[in-house]
Design a protein around this motif. Structure first.
Motif, PDB file in Angstrom:
ATOM      1  N   ARG A  31       0.788  -1.245   0.197  1.00  0.00           N
ATOM      2  CA  ARG A  31       0.026   0.205  -0.036  1.00  0.00           C
ATOM      3  C   ARG A  31       0.827   1.275   0.097  1.00  0.00           C
ATOM      4  O   ARG A  31       0.298   2.235  -0.091  1.00  0.00           O
ATOM      5  N   GLY A  32       2.235   1.227   0.262  1.00  0.00           N
ATOM      6  CA  GLY A  32       2.955   2.117   0.479  1.00  0.00           C
ATOM      7  C   GLY A  32       2.763   2.878   1.856  1.00  0.00           C
ATOM      8  O   GLY A  32       2.139   2.499   2.590  1.00  0.00           O
ATOM      9  N   LEU A  33       3.662   4.279   1.806  1.00  0.00           N
ATOM     10  CA  LEU A  33       3.942   4.603   3.230  1.00  0.00           C
ATOM     11  C   LEU A  33       2.664   5.592   3.898  1.00  0.00           C
ATOM     12  O   LEU A  33       2.208   5.482   4.622  1.00  0.00           O
ATOM     13  N   ASN A  34       2.138   6.338   2.810  1.00  0.00           N
ATOM     14  CA  ASN A  34       1.152   7.258   3.275  1.00  0.00           C
ATOM     15  C   ASN A  34      -0.220   6.458   3.478  1.00  0.00           C
ATOM     16  O   ASN A  34      -1.150   7.280   4.126  1.00  0.00           O
ATOM     17  N   ALA A  35      -0.321   5.412   2.740  1.00  0.00           N
ATOM     18  CA  ALA A  35      -1.719   5.012   2.807  1.00  0.00           C
ATOM     19  C   ALA A  35      -1.894   3.935   3.992  1.00  0.00           C
ATOM     20  O   ALA A  35      -2.893   3.173   4.082  1.00  0.00           O
ATOM     21  N   THR A  36      -0.698   3.854   4.641  1.00  0.00           N
ATOM     22  CA  THR A  36      -0.668   2.767   5.934  1.00  0.00           C
ATOM     23  C   THR A  36      -0.765   3.329   7.142  1.00  0.00           C
ATOM     24  O   THR A  36       0.215   4.490   7.304  1.00  0.00           O
ATOM     25  N   SER A  37      -1.832   3.245   8.094  1.00  0.00           N
ATOM     26  CA  SER A  37      -1.665   3.706   9.321  1.00  0.00           C
ATOM     27  C   SER A  37      -1.523   2.881  10.394  1.00  0.00           C
ATOM     28  O   SER A  37      -1.189   1.674  10.177  1.00  0.00           O
ATOM     29  N   VAL A  38      -1.065   3.549  11.626  1.00  0.00           N
ATOM     30  CA  VAL A  38      -0.420   2.542  12.679  1.00  0.00           C
ATOM     31  C   VAL A  38      -1.528   1.750  13.133  1.00  0.00           C
ATOM     32  O   VAL A  38      -1.471   0.679  13.441  1.00  0.00           O
ATOM     33  N   ARG A  39      -2.876   2.125  13.092  1.00  0.00           N
ATOM     34  CA  ARG A  39      -3.860   1.337  13.489  1.00  0.00           C
ATOM     35  C   ARG A  39      -4.079   0.312  12.712  1.00  0.00           C
ATOM     36  O   ARG A  39      -4.261  -0.947  13.000  1.00  0.00           O
ATOM     37  N   GLU A  40      -3.890   0.387  11.254  1.00  0.00           N
ATOM     38  CA  GLU A  40      -4.041  -0.855  10.277  1.00  0.00           C
ATOM     39  C   GLU A  40      -2.604  -1.685  10.503  1.00  0.00           C
ATOM     40  O   GLU A  40      -2.726  -2.712  10.421  1.00  0.00           O
ATOM     41  N   LEU A  41      -1.717  -1.177  10.853  1.00  0.00           N
ATOM     42  CA  LEU A  41      -0.320  -1.914  10.952  1.00  0.00           C
ATOM     43  C   LEU A  41      -0.715  -2.789  12.198  1.00  0.00           C
ATOM     44  O   LEU A  41      -0.286  -4.051  12.487  1.00  0.00           O
ATOM     45  N   ALA A  42      -1.051  -2.459  13.151  1.00  0.00           N
ATOM     46  CA  ALA A  42      -1.469  -3.163  14.455  1.00  0.00           C
ATOM     47  C   ALA A  42      -2.158  -4.323  14.163  1.00  0.00           C
ATOM     48  O   ALA A  42      -2.149  -5.303  14.538  1.00  0.00           O
ATOM     49  N   LYS A  43      -3.522  -3.835  13.422  1.00  0.00           N
ATOM     50  CA  LYS A  43      -4.398  -4.646  13.155  1.00  0.00           C
ATOM     51  C   LYS A  43      -3.875  -6.143  12.370  1.00  0.00           C
ATOM     52  O   LYS A  43      -4.256  -7.383  12.550  1.00  0.00           O
ATOM     53  N   HIS A  44      -3.037  -5.473  11.364  1.00  0.00           N
ATOM     54  CA  HIS A  44      -2.395  -6.554  10.317  1.00  0.00           C
ATOM     55  C   HIS A  44      -1.359  -7.480  11.135  1.00  0.00           C
ATOM     56  O   HIS A  44      -1.350  -8.580  10.750  1.00  0.00           O
TER      57      HIS A  44
END
Length: 203
Positions: A31-44
């Motif tokens: 998804r690239g850098l700007n389209a990735t949030s910390v919340r999504e990273l935690a969920k992933h």
């Protein structure tokens, strides 16, 4: 969880912090850098959001930087191992690694280092600097091998830069075209160049 660079990624330790770094690398390549949030990273990664900020108080920029360094290390170790068999063999293995990345992800994933290098965060330059260091390391490893096999210093550096740049570009082309033909053609051209600069047809 989807792997980033094949079986090497599956061997990473299963500690929570490591899983977050691996998850970040996976999301960055998709998804690239700007389209990735910390919340999504935690969920992933399957981690609580609070744990993410506990391990990475610098937030997304710190996590992205460490993810890039992690992938850098994986690729550098693989390159170093493959280069022991010579630059031609290493080139083939390098190509096969990136071909596997795009095919295993059904053309949805590329290189997280490239993804970070073309995007900026407003608060820090650390992810981009980590990406620059990764490209420098890969280029340096390839150039050293080419020199060891007879290439002149400037030619080795130029050829190594061409290899890294061409394959990074091919990953993007393959994703857009949903086909690896561009990578196959580029691999053939690069192998011809490598054989020319080392002055013989061996590995």
């Amino acid at each position: 969880m989807t792997v980033v660079l094949g079986k090497e990624m599956r061997m990473v330790e299963s500690r929570a912090r490591d899983r977050m770094v691996v998850a970040a690398a996976d999301m960055l390549r998709r998804r690239g850098l700007n389209a990735t949030s910390v919340r999504e990273l935690a969920k992933h990664s399957g981690a609580p959001l609070g744990s993410t900020y506990h391990y990475f108080p610098g937030g997304k920029s710190q996590l992205a930087t460490e993810a890039v360094r992690f992938v850098d290390g994986l690729v550098a170790r693989k390159l170093a191992k493959d280069l022991s068999a010579g630059p031609v063999v290493a080139l083939r293995e390098f190509v096969d690694m990136w071909r596997k990345v795009v095919l295993d992800s059904d053309f949805r994933a590329g290189c997280p280092v490239l993804a970070v290098s073309v995007e900026d965060l407003p608060d820090t330059d650390d992810p981009r600097l980590a990406a620059a260091a990764a490209f420098d390391q890969w280029t340096g490893l390839l150039a050293d091998s080419l020199r060891a096999h007879g290439a002149a210093d400037a030619v080795a550096t130029r050829t190594a830069t061409l290899i890294v740049a061409a394959l990074e570009g091919c990953v993007a082309i393959c994703r857009a075209q949903r086909d690896t033909a561009a990578m196959d053609r580029t691999a053939d051209a690069l192998e011809e160049v490598v054989r020319g600069v080392i002055g013989h047809s061996g590995g």
